[in-house]
Design an enzyme around this catalytic site. Structure first.
Site, short mmCIF file in Angstrom:
data_model
loop_
_atom_site.label_atom_id
_atom_site.label_comp_id
_atom_site.label_asym_id
_atom_site.label_seq_id
_atom_site.Cartn_x
_atom_site.Cartn_y
_atom_site.Cartn_z
N GLY A 11 0.83 -1.21 0.00
CA GLY A 11 0.00 0.00 0.00
C GLY A 11 0.86 1.25 0.00
N ARG A 72 1.06 -5.14 -5.28
CA ARG A 72 1.24 -6.32 -4.43
C ARG A 72 1.40 -7.48 -5.40
NH1 ARG A 72 -0.66 -4.02 0.49
NH2 ARG A 72 -2.51 -2.76 0.25
N ASP A 103 5.32 -4.84 6.10
CA ASP A 103 5.94 -6.12 6.49
C ASP A 103 5.89 -7.17 5.39
OD1 ASP A 103 3.24 -6.42 6.81
OD2 ASP A 103 3.35 -7.34 8.80
N THR A 126 4.45 2.39 5.64
CA THR A 126 3.06 1.92 5.71
C THR A 126 2.29 2.79 6.69
OG1 THR A 126 1.59 0.17 6.51
CG2 THR A 126 3.84 0.11 7.33
N ASP A 128 0.03 1.82 8.50
CA ASP A 128 -0.45 1.00 9.63
C ASP A 128 0.42 1.12 10.88
OD1 ASP A 128 -2.33 0.16 7.79
OD2 ASP A 128 -1.32 -1.72 7.35
N ASP A 130 2.76 -0.81 11.93
CA ASP A 130 2.73 -2.12 12.60
C ASP A 130 4.05 -2.87 12.44
OD1 ASP A 130 2.52 -2.48 9.88
OD2 ASP A 130 0.92 -3.96 9.96
N ARG A 172 -5.32 -2.45 8.99
CA ARG A 172 -5.24 -3.91 8.88
C ARG A 172 -5.48 -4.53 10.26
NH1 ARG A 172 -3.35 -6.34 4.20
NH2 ARG A 172 -2.35 -4.45 3.49
O1 F6P Z 1 -1.47 -1.64 4.69
C1 F6P Z 1 -2.01 -0.40 4.33
C2 F6P Z 1 -3.49 -0.49 4.10
O2 F6P Z 1 -3.98 0.79 3.78
C3 F6P Z 1 -4.29 -1.10 5.26
O3 F6P Z 1 -4.53 -0.20 6.31
C4 F6P Z 1 -5.53 -1.55 4.55
O4 F6P Z 1 -6.16 -2.60 5.24
C5 F6P Z 1 -5.01 -2.00 3.22
O5 F6P Z 1 -3.77 -1.36 3.02
C6 F6P Z 1 -5.90 -1.70 2.05
O6 F6P Z 1 -5.33 -2.26 0.91
P1 F6P Z 1 -5.77 -1.92 -0.57
O7 F6P Z 1 -5.29 -0.54 -0.91
O8 F6P Z 1 -5.14 -2.96 -1.40
O9 F6P Z 1 -7.28 -1.95 -0.57
#
Ligand code: F6P
Length: 320
Positions: A11, A72, A103, A126, A128, A130, A172
């Site tokens: 992300g 990803r 991560d 990130t 998050d 985390d 997340r």
């Molecule tokens: O890891 C970053 C994040 O924004 C999380 O907080 C969220 O759950 C996820 O990515 C959303 O992913 P995507 O942009 O693929 O919907």
């Protein structure tokens, strides 16, 4: 080290551009060439890359997202995918790789190093927050500011209509965004995955507020703890208050990075280049007590970052 590669993965997070700028300029300052790899590990596998110069990173320090774009990649999780990427790295003369991401991206970097021994350095990027080993990851501060900005705006309409608002935030499996933004935004209750919650207790608190004349209530829910819509439905049923749900979604990830994220990104990006110059590999960069540090990538997967739960207690007291 004559030439290094850089990619952003997972992300996007605001401040990634500031980190790219720092890597490119720091490397060029030391006479090292930089290859920018587009679309994360997917672009690495496809050989989608270009050489970068001082001008490639001009005028991006204030921009959200990532100029290298991100993805990803499932293919990179396979041994064949990593071998394709490695061949591209060899062909491009890349002798070290800097990966900016979360991560999952760090896992990819560590596995890539294990399979091909190309030195890799992870830079935590990130929203998050985390990642074990660093107090902050790039993008978290901007995301939290985005959430607080939204809470402020929702508060205006919540007061006007005397409503209860449930605000679902990202993160997340981690409650860091909810906890920090909830405290800063003055939320009545904060629901995070790390601590079990009792919906009846939350409703009782909400009704105590209504009885003493409070015009609105704000409840921040981390996506990893519960769905905002379900929490909203339960609260509406149990309290009968006019309840609305706002899912903030991807707006949390965008926008110009805060000063904190820009400075963090600049320092971490520069440190990553220094580590490669120093012959180090398979390391992550972090910030601990205001100092930029480095540690083994493996420790990120072997440990879980602890949230400071004291903040939840403090938020409870301050929103009594
Ligand atoms: O890891 C970053 C994040 O924004 C999380 O907080 C969220 O759950 C996820 O990515 C959303 O992913 P995507 O942009 O693929 O919907």
């Amino acid at each position: 080290m004559q030439r290094i590669g850089i990619l952003t993965s997972g992300g996007d997070a605001s401040g990634m551009n500031s980190a790219i700028r720092a890597v490119v300029r720091k490397a060029i300052y030391h006479g090292i060439e930089v290859v920018g790899i587009n679309r994360g590990y997917s672009g690495f596998i496809d050989g989608d890359m270009q050489s970068m110069n001082l001008g490639s990173v001009a005028d991006i320090i204030h921009r959200g997202g990532t100029i290298l774009r991100t993805a990803r990649s499932r293919e990179f999780a396979t041994s064949e995918g990593k071998t394709k990427a490695y061949k591209n790295a060899v062909q491009a003369g890349i002798q070290g790789l800097i990966v900016i991401g979360g991560d999952g991206s760090f896992r990819g970097a560590a596995d890539f190093y294990e399979q091909h021994q190309l030195p890799v350095i992870g830079v935590p990027g990130t929203i998050d927050n985390d990642i074990f080993g660093t107090d902050y990851s790039i993008g978290f501060d901007t995301a939290v500011n985005n959430v607080v900005d939204a809470i402020n705006k929702i508060r205006d309409t919540a007061t006007s209509h005397e409503r209860t608002f449930i605000i679902e935030v990202m993160g997340r499996d981690c409650g860091a965004i909810a906890l920090t933004a909830g405290l800063a935004g003055g939320a009545e209750s904060i629901i995070i995955p790390e601590v079990p919650f009792d919906i009846k207790e939350i409703c009782a608190k909400l009704m105590r507020g209504v009885k003493r004349g409070k015009l609105h209530s704000m409840i921040v829910v981390a996506e990893g703890a519960a769905g905002g819509l379900k929490v909203g439905q339960d609260i509406k049923t149990l309290t009968g208050t006019d309840t609305k749900v706002t899912i903030l979604g991807h707006l949390q990830r965008g926008g110009s990075p805060t000063v904190l994220d820009r400075v963090l990104a600049a320092r971490m990006g520069a440190k990553a280049v220094e580590l490669l110059m120093d012959g180090q590999a398979n390391k992550a960069v972090g910030m601990h007590c205001e100092k930029i540090v480095s540690y083994e990538l493996e420790t990120v997967f072997k440990n879980k970052k602890e949230l400071n739960i004291d903040i939840l207690e403090l938020a409870k007291i301050l929103s009594i």
